[in-house]
Design a protein around this motif. Structure first.
Motif, PDB file in Angstrom:
ATOM      1  N   VAL A 148       2.822  -8.480   3.310  1.00 56.94           N
ATOM      2  CA  VAL A 148       2.517  -7.279   2.532  1.00 56.94           C
ATOM      3  C   VAL A 148       1.907  -6.209   3.433  1.00 56.94           C
ATOM      4  N   HIS A 149       2.514  -5.023   3.411  1.00 53.12           N
ATOM      5  CA  HIS A 149       2.057  -3.880   4.198  1.00 53.12           C
ATOM      6  C   HIS A 149       2.128  -2.617   3.344  1.00 53.12           C
ATOM      7  N   SER A 150       1.558  -1.535   3.872  1.00 51.55           N
ATOM      8  CA  SER A 150       1.716  -0.231   3.227  1.00 51.55           C
ATOM      9  C   SER A 150       1.910   0.828   4.297  1.00 51.55           C
ATOM     10  N   PHE A 151       2.491   1.964   3.887  1.00 52.39           N
ATOM     11  CA  PHE A 151       2.777   3.027   4.857  1.00 52.39           C
ATOM     12  C   PHE A 151       2.278   4.371   4.347  1.00 52.39           C
ATOM     13  N   THR A 152       1.928   5.226   5.298  1.00 49.11           N
ATOM     14  CA  THR A 152       1.431   6.547   4.957  1.00 49.11           C
ATOM     15  C   THR A 152       2.580   7.432   4.462  1.00 49.11           C
ATOM     16  N   GLU A 220       6.809  -2.901   2.490  1.00 51.02           N
ATOM     17  CA  GLU A 220       5.980  -1.733   2.792  1.00 51.02           C
ATOM     18  C   GLU A 220       5.899  -0.884   1.522  1.00 51.02           C
ATOM     19  N   ILE A 221       4.693  -0.724   0.978  1.00 50.25           N
ATOM     20  CA  ILE A 221       4.479   0.077  -0.226  1.00 50.25           C
ATOM     21  C   ILE A 221       3.798   1.380   0.184  1.00 50.25           C
ATOM     22  N   ARG A 222       4.250   2.490  -0.359  1.00 49.93           N
ATOM     23  CA  ARG A 222       3.646   3.773   0.014  1.00 49.93           C
ATOM     24  C   ARG A 222       2.184   3.815  -0.425  1.00 49.93           C
ATOM     25  N   GLN A 223       1.329   4.238   0.472  1.00 44.08           N
ATOM     26  CA  GLN A 223      -0.106   4.063   0.280  1.00 44.08           C
ATOM     27  C   GLN A 223      -0.686   4.835  -0.897  1.00 44.08           C
ATOM     28  N   ASP A 224      -0.144   5.987  -1.209  1.00 42.48           N
ATOM     29  CA  ASP A 224      -0.705   6.744  -2.327  1.00 42.48           C
ATOM     30  C   ASP A 224      -0.463   6.052  -3.663  1.00 42.48           C
ATOM     31  N   LEU A 225       0.476   5.104  -3.695  1.00 44.28           N
ATOM     32  CA  LEU A 225       0.768   4.375  -4.932  1.00 44.28           C
ATOM     33  C   LEU A 225      -0.201   3.222  -5.166  1.00 44.28           C
ATOM     34  N   ILE A 226      -0.914   2.808  -4.112  1.00 40.05           N
ATOM     35  CA  ILE A 226      -1.805   1.642  -4.234  1.00 40.05           C
ATOM     36  C   ILE A 226      -3.198   1.930  -3.683  1.00 40.05           C
ATOM     37  N   SER A 227      -3.548   3.207  -3.573  1.00 34.13           N
ATOM     38  CA  SER A 227      -4.828   3.568  -2.954  1.00 34.13           C
ATOM     39  C   SER A 227      -6.021   3.296  -3.864  1.00 34.13           C
ATOM     40  N   ASP A 228      -5.779   3.119  -5.161  1.00 35.95           N
ATOM     41  CA  ASP A 228      -6.861   2.720  -6.060  1.00 35.95           C
ATOM     42  C   ASP A 228      -6.504   1.379  -6.700  1.00 35.95           C
ATOM     43  N   ARG A 229      -7.480   0.766  -7.322  1.00 41.07           N
ATOM     44  CA  ARG A 229      -7.274  -0.578  -7.863  1.00 41.07           C
ATOM     45  C   ARG A 229      -6.188  -0.598  -8.943  1.00 41.07           C
ATOM     46  N   LYS A 230      -6.144   0.432  -9.760  1.00 40.48           N
ATOM     47  CA  LYS A 230      -5.145   0.479 -10.830  1.00 40.48           C
ATOM     48  C   LYS A 230      -3.731   0.434 -10.256  1.00 40.48           C
ATOM     49  N   GLY A 231      -3.484   1.243  -9.238  1.00 40.71           N
ATOM     50  CA  GLY A 231      -2.159   1.271  -8.631  1.00 40.71           C
ATOM     51  C   GLY A 231      -1.818  -0.023  -7.922  1.00 40.71           C
TER      52      GLY A 231
END
Length: 265
Positions: A148-152, A220-231
């Motif tokens: 699991v990763h995320s990208f800017t 890779e999930i885009r970071q703005d989609l998971i930047s808070d707990r809800k996302g």
């Protein structure tokens, strides 16, 4: 960000090892051992994507809980040393990252490089290998490994159009159905080996999955989609039934050697 005198290079999330699935999170945290301070960086830089994959720790922990499977999480910032690179990769310890100079990484003496390998990188990689071996033993089958990763959203001025990307080399057993299932949501732009190429010699998937013939993929999930707990929770809930369905495919727990686009194994 937290620091302690005794710094554990990794964290284990427990789950049912008999399920045959292992989650890994190479870039989940931005922590630095106390003796390294902030690597000479302002605090704001350690909040950026250069220090860690924003949102990934929560997604990984919630996904592990939803599936009841174990996970291995790296506890150190990739600015210290990148656990998702080969030991000979020139980006293993970055001195410049997305326009930011990392003072604590320059100059890099060979002794300090070896210290970071021995103290952080290798213990994490050993923990991943040990968990995979334990899961294989407990389940009696070849494990399925999911990274699991995320990208800017923006990199070097380029606005990335994808909401999520799936990275893979030549083994498409996980990647192809994962891409297809995610793409059923017409609101999602799903990248196939975007925003990066999954063929990276020496990375975690290469070391533990590709060379052993284990089914795997990196998301890779885009970071703005998971930047808070809800996302992050929403994405874990989205992924759990998909990963579970893929896990039930007949070839998911078979050893199959596909090789690598990076060259001979």
């Amino acid at each position: 960000m937290t620091r302690s005198t005794v710094f554990a290079p990794f964290d284990i999330v427990e789950g049912d090892r008999k399920r045959g699935i292992v989650l890994v999170a190479d870039h989940a945290r931005r922590d630095l051992p106390e003796e390294y301070g902030s690597l000479g960086l302002p605090a704001a830089e350690l909040d950026r994507h250069i220090a860690y994959d924003i949102g990934v720790e929560t997604v990984t922990r919630e996904l592990a809980a939803a599936l009841d499977v174990p996970a291995v999480i790296a506890n150190f910032s990739r600015l210290l040393i990148d656990p998702n690179r080969g030991e000979d990769d020139p980006t293993l310890i970055r001195q410049l990252y997305d326009g930011t100079v990392v003072p604590g990484n320059y100059p890099m003496a060979p002794q300090e490089r070896e210290r970071r390998l021995d103290g952080f990188y290798r213990p994490y990689q050993d923990a991943v290998g040990a968990m995979i071996a334990s899961v294989a033993h407990a389940s009696g089958k070849a494990p399925f490994i999911f990274s699991v990763h995320s990208f800017t959203p923006v990199m070097q001025g380029f606005i990335r159009p994808w909401h999520v990307g799936i990275l893979w080399d030549l083994d498409d057993r996980v990647a192809r159905p994962l891409i297809d299932m995610l793409a059923q949501d017409k609101n999602l732009v799903v990248g196939d080996n975007e925003p990066y190429d999954g063929a990276l010699r020496g990375d975690t998937m290469f070391k533990h999955a590709i060379v052993n013939g284990f089914a795997h993929a990196l998301i890779e999930i885009r970071q703005d989609l998971i930047s808070d707990r809800k996302g992050a929770l929403a994405w874990a809930q989205r992924l759990a039934p998909i990963v579970d369905a893929i896990d039930r495919r007949p070839d998911m727990h078979q050893v199959k050697m596909f090789g690598s686009r990076t060259g001979p194994l």
